[in-house]
Design a protein around this motif. Structure first.
Motif, PDB file in Angstrom:
ATOM      1  N   SER A 272       0.837  -1.208   0.000  1.00 53.57           N
ATOM      2  CA  SER A 272       0.000   0.000   0.000  1.00 53.57           C
ATOM      3  C   SER A 272       0.866   1.249   0.000  1.00 53.57           C
ATOM      4  O   SER A 272       1.619   1.503   0.927  1.00 53.57           O
ATOM      5  N   ASN A 274      -0.450   4.331  -2.081  1.00 51.99           N
ATOM      6  CA  ASN A 274      -1.390   5.439  -2.241  1.00 51.99           C
ATOM      7  C   ASN A 274      -2.686   5.226  -1.463  1.00 51.99           C
ATOM      8  O   ASN A 274      -3.711   5.805  -1.760  1.00 51.99           O
ATOM      9  N   CYS A 275      -2.629   4.307  -0.459  1.00 51.98           N
ATOM     10  CA  CYS A 275      -3.824   4.021   0.344  1.00 51.98           C
ATOM     11  C   CYS A 275      -3.594   4.362   1.816  1.00 51.98           C
ATOM     12  O   CYS A 275      -4.203   3.760   2.705  1.00 51.98           O
ATOM     13  N   LYS A 278      -6.674   5.289   3.517  1.00 55.68           N
ATOM     14  CA  LYS A 278      -7.801   4.373   3.310  1.00 55.68           C
ATOM     15  C   LYS A 278      -7.877   3.346   4.441  1.00 55.68           C
ATOM     16  O   LYS A 278      -6.886   3.039   5.088  1.00 55.68           O
ATOM     17  N   TYR A 282     -11.100  -1.261   1.459  1.00 52.96           N
ATOM     18  CA  TYR A 282     -11.088  -0.351   0.300  1.00 52.96           C
ATOM     19  C   TYR A 282     -10.822  -1.139  -0.979  1.00 52.96           C
ATOM     20  O   TYR A 282      -9.949  -1.999  -1.037  1.00 52.96           O
ATOM     21  N   MET A 284     -10.156  -1.180  -5.235  1.00 46.93           N
ATOM     22  CA  MET A 284      -9.739  -0.472  -6.446  1.00 46.93           C
ATOM     23  C   MET A 284      -9.623  -1.482  -7.587  1.00 46.93           C
ATOM     24  O   MET A 284      -9.495  -2.690  -7.344  1.00 46.93           O
ATOM     25  N   LEU A 295      -7.881  -3.834   0.180  1.00 42.63           N
ATOM     26  CA  LEU A 295      -6.968  -3.587   1.294  1.00 42.63           C
ATOM     27  C   LEU A 295      -7.402  -4.386   2.518  1.00 42.63           C
ATOM     28  O   LEU A 295      -8.579  -4.367   2.899  1.00 42.63           O
ATOM     29  N   LYS A 299      -2.681  -3.899   5.973  1.00 45.94           N
ATOM     30  CA  LYS A 299      -2.293  -2.948   4.922  1.00 45.94           C
ATOM     31  C   LYS A 299      -1.703  -3.625   3.695  1.00 45.94           C
ATOM     32  O   LYS A 299      -1.017  -2.995   2.890  1.00 45.94           O
ATOM     33  N   GLU A 331     -14.242   7.730  -1.944  1.00 44.68           N
ATOM     34  CA  GLU A 331     -14.326   7.550  -0.493  1.00 44.68           C
ATOM     35  C   GLU A 331     -15.405   6.549  -0.080  1.00 44.68           C
ATOM     36  O   GLU A 331     -15.502   6.186   1.099  1.00 44.68           O
ATOM     37  N   TYR A 334     -15.851   0.689  -0.694  1.00 42.55           N
ATOM     38  CA  TYR A 334     -15.435  -0.240   0.370  1.00 42.55           C
ATOM     39  C   TYR A 334     -16.303  -1.495   0.379  1.00 42.55           C
ATOM     40  O   TYR A 334     -17.525  -1.436   0.189  1.00 42.55           O
TER      41      TYR A 334
END
Length: 336
Positions: A272, A274-275, A278, A282, A284, A295, A299, A331, A334
């Motif tokens: 991780s 760029n999280c 978060k 989460y 992506m 995630l 982490k 945001e 999730y």
């Protein structure tokens, strides 16, 4: 005073109890208890010996007979093995030993005592670890590096507490999935149960009590067990859960309050970066692998290849991204 000695005849009813003659060496008279595919591995092996060897002279079967026939019911009828519907166990027929594999019912003491050598059970773990209904699933889900089979004598009132006759270890690889281990242990259990029959009196004589240390339990699988807790579980734990449930159930979560099934779960080596802001859960979309990255509590990530939305068809990660993920703000992306 005069005393009279009067003899009054009394009729006494005497019950004649039939004498049961048990064998002290093979061939054995066997009553088999089972219900599913795991127990079928053993029944097939026993039936092969019944027709081709001097180890078994009688083989009868007990199962739970239902309209939707189980694997044992189908097999016994195909090969014309005498079949009884639990709890209707034959009362007068003499058996040397009972054999139980994945039966699911506690057998009362009055039935156990009918057998000269008691009743033996194949259990798919290294007892006393993972006593209970789902030892294979619990072993994989908990990241065990080995498991095995145990041959025990059963006792009344409690499952999986009897004396141990034989044990054999089996390694669990990092990527081992439940169906493969299930088959391996099913075949191994059949092999070692037959081994115990080859010298049954000696194995019974040398049976050892289970240790009271390191006892763990493997209860039936519930919905809570299959639900991923993204905050609590590491990526390895999520992956282990997927491996453990493979072929039986799938891990579940929710998306925007809707239940979902998560399939094709793999570990992800990405870290991780760029999280940072978060939370676990989460989601992506990874264009390179065409998978979802989720995630986890440590982490780290798992990838998911396809998703089953409640009352919808199974879709691949790309379709989920286009149809669901992109329609909500970053945001809000999730699994919970």
């Amino acid at each position: 005073m005069i005393y009279l000695n009067i003899c009054i005849p009394i009729r006494i009813k005497i019950s004649v109890v039939p004498i049961r003659f048990f064998s002290s060496k093979p061939p054995w008279s066997v009553l088999f208890f089972g219900t599913d595919q795991f127990s079928l591995y053993t029944l097939k092996s026993l039936n092969n010996l019944y027709s081709k060897s001097k180890l078994i002279k009688k083989l009868d079967v007990v199962t739970s007979i239902k309209q939707n026939a189980n694997a044992i019911q189908v097999y016994a009828r195909k090969y014309n093995l005498p079949l009884y519907n639990w709890p209707n166990v034959p009362e007068e027929t003499v058996y040397d030993v009972g054999l139980v594999v994945s039966f699911g019912y506690l057998i009362p003491e009055r039935i156990i005592k009918k057998f000269s050598y008691g009743i033996l059970n194949v259990h798919a773990s290294l007892l006393p670890r993972w006593r209970g209904a789902a030892p294979i699933i619990h072993a994989i889900a908990n990241g065990d590096k080995e498991t095995g089979i145990t041959i025990i004598r059963i006792k009344p009132y409690h499952f999986d507490i009897g004396e141990i006759l034989l044990q054999e270890k089996v390694p669990i690889g990092n990527d081992t999935e439940m169906p493969d281990l299930y088959q391996q242990l099913g075949e191994l259990g059949a092999k070692y149960l037959i081994k115990s029959l080859e010298n049954l009196p000696e194995y019974i004589k040398n049976a050892k009590c289970q240790s009271s240390n390191d006892v763990t339990y493997a209860p039936k699988i519930t919905h809570d067990f299959t639900t991923i807790s993204w905050f609590k579980m590491t990526s390895v734990q999520v992956y282990n859960l997927y491996r453990a449930l493979k072929g039986y159930l799938v891990p579940v979560s929710t998306w925007q309050g809707v239940p979902i099934k998560l399939l094709e779960i793999k570990l992800c080596s990405d870290v991780s970066t760029n999280c940072i802001d978060k939370y676990p859960g989460y989601v992506m979309y990874d264009k390179r692998t065409k998978s979802l990255k989720v995630l986890c509590g440590d982490k780290s990530f798992v990838t998911i290849g396809s998703v089953g939305i409640f009352n919808k068809r199974i879709m691949n990660a790309t379709d989920f991204s286009n149809g669901y993920l992109k329609k909500v703000p970053l945001e809000c992306r999730y699994f919970k």
